[in-house]
Design an enzyme around this catalytic site. Sequence first.
Site, short mmCIF file in Angstrom:
data_model
loop_
_atom_site.label_atom_id
_atom_site.label_comp_id
_atom_site.label_asym_id
_atom_site.label_seq_id
_atom_site.Cartn_x
_atom_site.Cartn_y
_atom_site.Cartn_z
N LYS A 1 -1.20 -1.12 -4.36
CA LYS A 1 -2.35 -0.27 -4.02
C LYS A 1 -1.83 1.15 -3.85
O LYS A 1 -0.80 1.37 -3.21
CB LYS A 1 -2.98 -0.79 -2.73
CG LYS A 1 -3.74 0.22 -1.87
CD LYS A 1 -4.47 -0.52 -0.73
CE LYS A 1 -4.63 0.35 0.51
NZ LYS A 1 -5.25 -0.39 1.64
N LYS B 1 -9.96 -5.82 9.01
CA LYS B 1 -8.92 -5.46 9.97
C LYS B 1 -9.48 -5.87 11.32
O LYS B 1 -10.52 -5.35 11.74
CB LYS B 1 -8.67 -3.95 9.96
CG LYS B 1 -8.02 -3.44 8.69
CD LYS B 1 -7.82 -1.93 8.73
CE LYS B 1 -7.22 -1.45 7.43
NZ LYS B 1 -7.22 0.02 7.29
N GLY C 1 -4.21 -3.49 6.75
CA GLY C 1 -3.14 -3.12 7.67
C GLY C 1 -3.36 -1.72 8.23
O GLY C 1 -4.12 -0.94 7.67
N LYS D 1 -2.95 5.32 -2.91
CA LYS D 1 -3.96 6.15 -2.26
C LYS D 1 -4.41 7.22 -3.26
O LYS D 1 -3.59 7.79 -3.99
CB LYS D 1 -3.35 6.83 -1.03
CG LYS D 1 -2.94 5.84 0.05
CD LYS D 1 -4.16 5.25 0.74
CE LYS D 1 -3.77 4.40 1.95
NZ LYS D 1 -4.92 3.83 2.63
N ASP E 1 -13.68 -0.92 3.52
CA ASP E 1 -12.72 -0.97 4.63
C ASP E 1 -13.39 -0.29 5.84
O ASP E 1 -14.03 -0.95 6.67
CB ASP E 1 -11.41 -0.27 4.19
CG ASP E 1 -10.39 -0.10 5.29
OD1 ASP E 1 -10.69 -0.37 6.47
OD2 ASP E 1 -9.25 0.33 5.01
N GLU F 1 -11.06 0.72 -3.18
CA GLU F 1 -11.28 0.58 -1.73
C GLU F 1 -11.90 1.85 -1.15
O GLU F 1 -11.41 2.96 -1.37
CB GLU F 1 -9.92 0.27 -1.07
CG GLU F 1 -9.99 -0.08 0.39
CD GLU F 1 -8.63 -0.51 0.95
OE1 GLU F 1 -7.75 -0.94 0.17
OE2 GLU F 1 -8.45 -0.41 2.17
N ASP G 1 -7.17 3.22 -3.09
CA ASP G 1 -7.86 3.37 -1.80
C ASP G 1 -8.12 4.86 -1.57
O ASP G 1 -7.19 5.66 -1.50
CB ASP G 1 -6.98 2.80 -0.67
CG ASP G 1 -7.69 2.78 0.68
OD1 ASP G 1 -8.84 3.26 0.77
OD2 ASP G 1 -7.08 2.27 1.65
N SER H 1 0.87 -1.17 0.00
CA SER H 1 0.00 0.00 0.00
C SER H 1 0.91 1.22 0.00
O SER H 1 1.61 1.47 0.98
CB SER H 1 -0.88 -0.02 1.26
OG SER H 1 -1.57 1.21 1.38
O1 OSB Z 1 -7.03 2.43 4.55
O2 OSB Z 1 -6.01 0.61 4.45
C1 OSB Z 1 -6.07 1.76 4.87
C2 OSB Z 1 -2.90 2.73 6.70
C3 OSB Z 1 -3.42 3.41 7.75
C4 OSB Z 1 -4.78 3.57 7.86
C5 OSB Z 1 -5.62 3.05 6.89
C6 OSB Z 1 -5.10 2.35 5.83
C7 OSB Z 1 -3.71 2.21 5.71
C8 OSB Z 1 -3.05 1.56 4.59
C9 OSB Z 1 -1.70 0.93 4.83
O3 OSB Z 1 -3.49 1.54 3.49
C10 OSB Z 1 -1.81 -0.49 5.19
C11 OSB Z 1 -0.50 -1.09 5.65
O4 OSB Z 1 0.38 -1.29 4.81
O5 OSB Z 1 -0.37 -1.35 6.85
MG MG Z 2 -8.22 1.23 3.33
#
Ligand code: OSB
Ligand code: MG
Length: 370
Positions: A161, A262, A290, A163, A238, A213, A188, A135
């Site tokens: 992935k 999660k 994560g 953002k 999510d 996402e 995402d 990510s």
């Molecule tokens: O939306 O999945 C998410 C990190 C912090 C809060 C929300 C998210 C994320 C990530 C990173 O996308 C996930 C990771 O690599 O731990």
């Molecule tokens: Mg997410």
Amino acid sequence: MRIDRIDIIRVLNPFSHPFETSFTKFENRDALLVKVYSEGLIGWAECKAFFGPYYNPEDNGTVLHVLKDIIIPRVLHTDIESPKAFMDSVKFIKGNRLAKAAIENALWEILLQQTGKSLKTLLGGTQDEIKVGVSLGMEKDITTLLKQIEKYLALGYHRTKIKIKPGKDYDVIKAIRKEYPDITLTVDANSAYTLKDIELFKRMDEFHLEYIEQPLGESDIVDHAALQQAIETPICLDESIDSYDAALAAIKLKSCRVINIKSSRVGGLYEAKRIHDLCVEHHIPVWCGGMTELGIGRVQNISFASLPGFSQLAHDVAASERYFADDITIPKVDITPRCTIVVPSEENGIVYAVDEKAVDAMAVNHWIFK
Ligand code: OSB
Ligand code: MG
């Protein structure tokens, strides 16, 4: 499990590379660790809250309050039968699932020591290793982001992935697809859009993303259903999936075709497993999300992701090194040459211990309740 003492330790660990999302830019992982003492055993857990309430309504401040003033006085010097019994006993507390999960996760760790079993076995995991995805945060320009993508593709990461947020979406994805027409790519939005942006999401269908996402708000389960109807690309929820009931509602309303689970967001591993089972029953592929965890949380995620429903898609569970120069487990989490992570089990004898020296080095506050 008699609860004899609980410590909360606040730690700070800088990211090797800042992580920027639609809601904030993280420079370090600011986390609360929980240490539950029970009859000579110690269960460590990592609370997944952040410094501020950016991702969901809880943060380190609210977690500290709920643990210190409400949950800990309730459980200290009592006997708790199981993680589930703990969850039943805190049902009277609305929400605050990250806080509940911190204690619940520590109870699982005590249970592992009592039974001599692995978390994989206790949860019913079936996979020996899990597929790793990356990510990536937002970057100042597309060239910098493309360099990041190239780096993780070279390491073999199974899914990329990125953002997105309004103004940093269509053109960014287009540039990535020009360079990499065939990689497994997802985006995402962390709930940065509304249904007014429906035309934008229709145009994104051309990028054959594996999923989009959390495009809309966390409570927008109905709007997500309308969006999912209007586009080809699967929506993955999510933030919206904060409980079993939310997952059931999203499935019934057809608000998504994929779910990111999660365990922290839903109040712990027991609840997360129920959601996993529900998704399997309804043929909804799941993957393990994560929260840029330190090693303690990361290791629990690895075992959780060994459940059968997690076999298709790659997870946001990566090597420690992808995030931090230092981490708090021995060994640190690493990937295999196949870019998978091996799940600790009785058979392979893999055990992660807490690196207490590293915890001490990162600690900025320590509270003791006994
Ligand atoms: O939306 O999945 C998410 C990190 C912090 C809060 C929300 C998210 C994320 C990530 C990173 O996308 C996930 C990771 O690599 O731990
Ligand atoms: Mg997410």
